[in-house]
Design an enzyme around this catalytic site. Structure first.
Site, PDB file in Angstrom:
ATOM      1  N   LYS A  87      15.128  22.404 -11.488  1.00 37.37           N
ATOM      2  CA  LYS A  87      14.497  21.105 -11.730  1.00 37.37           C
ATOM      3  C   LYS A  87      15.386  20.125 -12.473  1.00 37.37           C
ATOM      4  CE  LYS A  87      10.234  20.522 -11.871  1.00 37.37           C
ATOM      5  NZ  LYS A  87       9.316  19.668 -11.135  1.00 37.37           N
ATOM      6  N   SER A 107      13.745  21.906 -16.648  1.00 33.96           N
ATOM      7  CA  SER A 107      12.507  22.650 -16.864  1.00 33.96           C
ATOM      8  C   SER A 107      12.854  23.955 -17.566  1.00 33.96           C
ATOM      9  CB  SER A 107      11.850  22.930 -15.517  1.00 33.96           C
ATOM     10  OG  SER A 107      11.028  24.074 -15.606  1.00 33.96           O
ATOM     11  N   HIS A 137       0.822  -1.222   0.000  1.00 34.03           N
ATOM     12  CA  HIS A 137       0.000   0.000   0.000  1.00 34.03           C
ATOM     13  C   HIS A 137       0.851   1.266   0.000  1.00 34.03           C
ATOM     14  CE1 HIS A 137      -3.282  -2.740   1.347  1.00 34.03           C
ATOM     15  NE2 HIS A 137      -2.328  -3.253   2.097  1.00 34.03           N
ATOM     16  N   GLU A 174       8.963   8.748 -16.818  1.00 34.46           N
ATOM     17  CA  GLU A 174       7.562   9.134 -17.056  1.00 34.46           C
ATOM     18  C   GLU A 174       7.101   8.698 -18.445  1.00 34.46           C
ATOM     19  OE1 GLU A 174       6.734  13.155 -14.625  1.00 34.46           O
ATOM     20  OE2 GLU A 174       8.524  13.188 -15.840  1.00 34.46           O
TER      21      GLU A 174
END
Ligand code: ARG
Length: 464
Positions: free
Chosen positions: A284, A278, A157, A291
């Site tokens: 960043k 970024s 979980h 992804e």
């Protein structure tokens, strides 16, 4: 008006809209190597059985090789009026050698021809994907070997559960990718049969020998029922399913890498070469690779559903609907190939932040189950009661703002005086991990056995 190969009964020319809608050449040109290899085998067989003369076949083969060169070199003129790669190549060789070229299509149809080309493409790419998976497995096993000592919070979980070692976690993916390799292999095994010579749907009255073409093209045997073969796309569905399942695994791994590379976790750091920045936030460093790996599962699953839908309910045998079989397969195959390449590189260059993993193990009372097991094993407490006592110990640790693994036996004795000083050993994170010695468990002893198992299995696989 361009004259079509099939225009004998037609009086009017095709509309250009029809040509655009009906043609597959813009995408099936990818199959030119398979088409030419298939035609060379077919022509060779026709010579062997005496249907075509040695002279004609010689000319055909030379012309086919010339066309392959032309396509390789970008000199071939693809014309949508040719409709598909099969007719584009045939009309070009006829242009080169004249009448001999018109004999190549004896005893075959585009139905068995496309079934052959597409099957050869899928078989070849099953192999390519297996090769890339083998490379990925080697990299993962190397990573595992370097991390047998690395403690990591095992989760359920997405909550801290029990301490495991990082090698064991990586080996879970090795185990998944092993199944993937086996699925691609079994698909090759099952689909390694030759469609060529099935002709349109019913075989041919020409005295061909399908064993010759099958063996020239390295198939196990010719297919047994032509009606099925010309409309069978199971091999394509299988690669789509196998790539989809592969992407279930890749996307889960990617998801973990994304979480692990966040500031909250900092378990891993992607190398700059496989990270992105970024355009507005200078600080960043984004895990775009992971992804995209996660996101590409969307198109891959879509391609599978798309072909299942095309194929369902089609009457026997070939129907033009089936021309819709190719683009999704090409897309899934190409997606799998680049994804496996970049995943391997991202993993090979990934920094594992062992200290952060170890630090994370000191929160969330990962050894609570060990305390309950200790109460059962050593103190003879029934499990339900042990569970309850441990719950109280955890609540107390929370109050003191420490982890159960660091609480010390004295404080625990205040909760239950049956607890002895030997509990400290039991609650240490490393001992806890190493206590899970049951077969397939996380102890270092078991982890090493798993590494040996996967290495032995991998050493039996060849990159072909
Ligand atoms: N371009 C067709 C396809 O990809 C080739 C087979 C055409 N056969 C036919 N009978 N029209 O499916």
């Amino acid at each position: 008006m361009t004259k079509k190969m099939w225009s004998g009964r037609f009086e009017e020319a095709s509309s250009s809209l029809l040509e655009e809608f009906n043609g597959s050449l813009p995408f099936d040109k990818k199959l030119y190597r398979e088409d030419i290899a298939g035609s060379i085998a077919h022509a060779t067989m026709l010579r062997e059985v005496g249907i075509l003369s040695a002279d004609d076949v010689e000319k055909i083969i030379v012309a086919l090789k010339q066309v392959e060169q032309e396509i390789d070199n970008g000199e071939f003129e693809f014309k949508i009026s040719d409709e598909d790669i099969h007719m584009a190549i045939e009309s070009r060789i006829t242009e080169i050698i004249g009448d001999a070229g018109k004999k190549l299509h004896t005893a075959r149809s585009r139905n068995d021809q496309v079934a052959l080309d597409f099957r050869l493409y899928v078989l070849r790419n099953n192999r390519k994907i297996i090769n890339l998976l083998i490379k990925l497995q080697q990299t993962l096993i190397d990573m595992a070997k370097n991390n047998i000592d690395t403690l990591l919070p095992g989760m359920t979980h997405l909550q801290h559960a029990q301490p495991i070692n990082f090698a064991y976690h990586i080996l879970a993916y090795v185990s998944m990718f092993k199944r993937d390799i086996e699925r691609f292999e079994s698909s090759i095994e099952r689909n390694n049969i030759s469609p060529i010579g099935c002709a349109a749907l019913a075989g041919t009255p020409h005295r061909i020998d399908r064993n010759i073409t099958a063996s020239l093209l390295d198939f196990k045997s010719p297919s047994i029922n032509c009606l099925d073969t010309v409309s069978d796309r199971d091999f394509a569905l299988e690669i789509l399913f196998n790539i989809s399942t592969l992407f279930v695994h890749i996307s889960r791994f990617a998801e973990e890498l994304i979480i692990w590379s966040s500031y909250e976790f900092k378990f891993v750091t992607f190398s700059d070469a496989y990270s992105t920045g970024s355009s507005i936030m200078p600080q960043k460093k984004n895990p775009d690779v992971a992804e995209l790996l996660r996101g590409k599962s969307g198109r891959v699953f879509g391609n599978m559903i798309s072909l299942l839908t095309v194929m369902k309910g089609l009457p026997l045998a070939y129907n033009k609907d089936m021309q819709e079989d190719k683009e999704g397969v090409f897309d899934s195959v190409e997606t799998a190939i680049i994804s496996l390449k970049i995943l391997e590189k991202a993993i090979a260059t990934l920094k594992v932040n062992r200290e952060n993993m170890a630090k994370a193990c000191k929160t969330g009372h990962l050894t609570a189950t060990d305390l309950a097991d200790y109460l059962v094993k050593i103190c003879n407490v029934p499990f339900r009661e042990a569970h309850h006592i441990t719950g109280r110990a955890v609540a107390e640790a929370d109050k003191l703002n420490i982890d159960l693994s660091e609480m010390g036996y004295k404080k625990l004795q205040e909760i239950d005086d049956r607890i002895g000083s030997d509990v400290d050993e039991v609650l240490s994170l490393k001992n806890s991990m190493n206590s899970r010695k049951s077969f397939g468990g996380t102890s270092q002893e078991q982890t090493i056995k798993q590494i040996e198992f996967f290495e032995l299995w991998l050493s039996g696989l060849e990159i072909k």
